[in-house]
Motif scaffolding. Structure first.
Motif, short mmCIF file in Angstrom:
data_model
loop_
_atom_site.label_atom_id
_atom_site.label_comp_id
_atom_site.label_asym_id
_atom_site.label_seq_id
_atom_site.Cartn_x
_atom_site.Cartn_y
_atom_site.Cartn_z
N ARG A 1 1.05 -1.48 0.11
CA ARG A 1 -0.19 -0.26 -0.07
C ARG A 1 0.63 1.39 -0.12
NH1 ARG A 1 -3.70 0.27 5.06
NH2 ARG A 1 -5.14 -1.48 3.68
N ARG A 2 1.91 1.41 1.16
CA ARG A 2 3.29 2.32 0.97
C ARG A 2 4.11 1.97 1.74
NH1 ARG A 2 0.77 6.14 5.64
NH2 ARG A 2 0.50 4.79 6.16
N SER A 3 5.04 3.01 1.14
CA SER A 3 6.56 2.26 1.21
C SER A 3 6.98 4.02 2.02
CB SER A 3 7.20 1.76 -0.10
OG SER A 3 7.00 3.65 -0.73
N PHE A 4 7.80 3.60 2.76
CA PHE A 4 8.70 4.46 3.40
C PHE A 4 9.77 4.44 3.45
CE2 PHE A 4 4.35 4.21 5.11
CZ PHE A 4 4.27 5.62 5.60
N VAL A 5 11.20 5.38 2.66
CA VAL A 5 12.35 5.27 2.86
C VAL A 5 13.37 6.63 3.96
CG1 VAL A 5 12.03 4.05 0.63
CG2 VAL A 5 12.24 6.93 0.21
N PRO A 6 14.11 6.86 4.50
CA PRO A 6 14.66 7.82 5.04
C PRO A 6 15.07 8.56 4.57
CG PRO A 6 15.76 5.91 5.60
CD PRO A 6 15.19 5.14 4.11
N GLU B 1 -1.20 -3.69 1.56
CA GLU B 1 -2.63 -3.58 1.42
C GLU B 1 -3.24 -4.27 2.31
OE1 GLU B 1 -5.17 -1.14 -0.45
OE2 GLU B 1 -3.77 -1.21 -0.64
N LEU B 2 -3.30 -5.81 2.22
CA LEU B 2 -3.94 -6.89 3.01
C LEU B 2 -3.00 -7.40 3.75
CD1 LEU B 2 -5.43 -8.76 -0.22
CD2 LEU B 2 -6.03 -7.16 1.46
N PRO B 3 -3.74 -7.30 4.92
CA PRO B 3 -3.19 -8.22 6.41
C PRO B 3 -2.78 -9.88 5.76
CG PRO B 3 -5.52 -8.37 6.67
CD PRO B 3 -4.94 -7.80 5.27
N VAL B 4 -1.28 -10.02 6.60
CA VAL B 4 -1.03 -11.38 6.39
C VAL B 4 -1.71 -12.24 7.43
CG1 VAL B 4 1.46 -13.22 6.90
CG2 VAL B 4 1.45 -10.84 6.26
N ARG B 5 -2.10 -13.74 6.52
CA ARG B 5 -2.75 -14.66 7.35
C ARG B 5 -2.27 -14.87 8.41
NH1 ARG B 5 -5.55 -18.27 3.04
NH2 ARG B 5 -4.09 -17.00 2.01
N LEU C 1 11.62 5.23 10.37
CA LEU C 1 10.52 5.07 9.26
C LEU C 1 8.71 4.75 9.88
CD1 LEU C 1 12.84 2.94 7.44
CD2 LEU C 1 11.86 5.10 7.07
N LEU C 2 9.57 4.11 10.81
CA LEU C 2 8.03 3.62 11.51
C LEU C 2 7.48 4.79 12.16
CD1 LEU C 2 9.37 0.63 14.27
CD2 LEU C 2 7.82 1.13 12.61
N ASP C 3 7.58 6.16 12.68
CA ASP C 3 7.74 6.95 12.66
C ASP C 3 6.88 7.92 11.81
OD1 ASP C 3 6.90 9.86 15.09
OD2 ASP C 3 7.80 10.41 13.54
N GLN C 4 7.10 8.03 10.66
CA GLN C 4 6.51 8.16 9.30
C GLN C 4 5.67 7.92 9.37
OE1 GLN C 4 8.54 8.43 5.90
NE2 GLN C 4 11.06 8.62 6.89
N MET C 5 5.19 6.02 9.33
CA MET C 5 3.65 5.42 8.96
C MET C 5 2.83 6.00 10.13
SD MET C 5 3.33 1.32 8.42
CE MET C 5 3.75 1.13 10.46
N GLU C 6 3.59 5.74 11.02
CA GLU C 6 2.10 5.70 12.03
C GLU C 6 1.65 7.41 12.34
OE1 GLU C 6 4.44 4.76 16.21
OE2 GLU C 6 4.36 2.10 15.34
N ARG C 7 2.43 8.12 11.80
CA ARG C 7 2.10 9.46 11.63
C ARG C 7 1.13 10.27 10.98
NH1 ARG C 7 7.63 11.78 11.71
NH2 ARG C 7 7.33 12.74 9.35
#
Length: 177
Positions: free
Chosen positions: A2-7, A31-35, A137-143
């Motif tokens: 769905r989305r990618s984050f790079v430094p 995009e979809l959760p891992v079962r 990167l986690l911070d970018q995604m979470e905010r």
């Protein structure tokens, strides 16, 4: 994906220096959760320092359908978040997890970035420790920050999992943010 984050400091370079390798990490939101199907995510670990034993599980050139495991690799040197490892990985292994085995199970401590030859002529691998750009990167995604674009051209192809020579008990593992 769905989305990618790079430094923000990442720049594509075919011959990066240690500063460039230190930024060679991406965080992908699927995009979809891992079962689950019995597959537990791996924890992210603390540091892997010089002398620590690590394990790498990777898919690389000419073995895209079968995971390879290299156990007992050593962290030879640290340069900021870059770890020089005794593991012998092949092209296509970038992004493979570097795990430290603990009493509580495996922890992902870094991801493979590159191969190199050390001062003695020995083939080694280079990995980016999670203490590097991962937290940002986690911070970018979470905010909900706007994802970074992927540098360079190319399409990722995920391998088809078939007969794996007895490795089916390992399964795919994923980092839980």
């Amino acid at each position: 994906v769905r989305r990618s984050f790079v430094p923000p400091a990442y720049e594509f370079d075919l011959s990066p220096d240690l500063d460039g390798i230190a930024q060679d990490m991406a965080l992908l939101e699927l995009e979809l959760p891992v079962r689950a199907n019995g597959i537990a995510p791996l924890d992210t670990g603390r540091r892997a320092d010089r002398g620590d034993a690590v394990t790498v599980v990777s898919y690389g050139a000419e073995r895209e359908a079968h995971a390879s495991i290299e156990e007992g690799c050593l962290v030879l040197e640290s340069h900021g978040p870059v770890r020089l490892l005794s593991c012998n990985v092949v092209q296509g292994s970038s992004g493979a997890p570097v795990m430290r085995m603990t009493d509580g199970g495996p922890e992902v401590v870094a991801v493979i970035s590159a191969t190199a030859t050390d001062r003695t002529g020995r083939d080694v691998s280079m990995a980016v420790a999670l203490e590097g750009p991962f937290a940002g990167l986690l911070d970018q995604m979470e905010r909900g920050a706007r994802p970074g674009g992927m540098s360079g051209a190319g399409t990722a192809v995920l391998p088809t999992i078939g007969d794996d020579g007895g490795r089916s008990q390992i399964g795919a593992r994923f980092i839980r943010p």
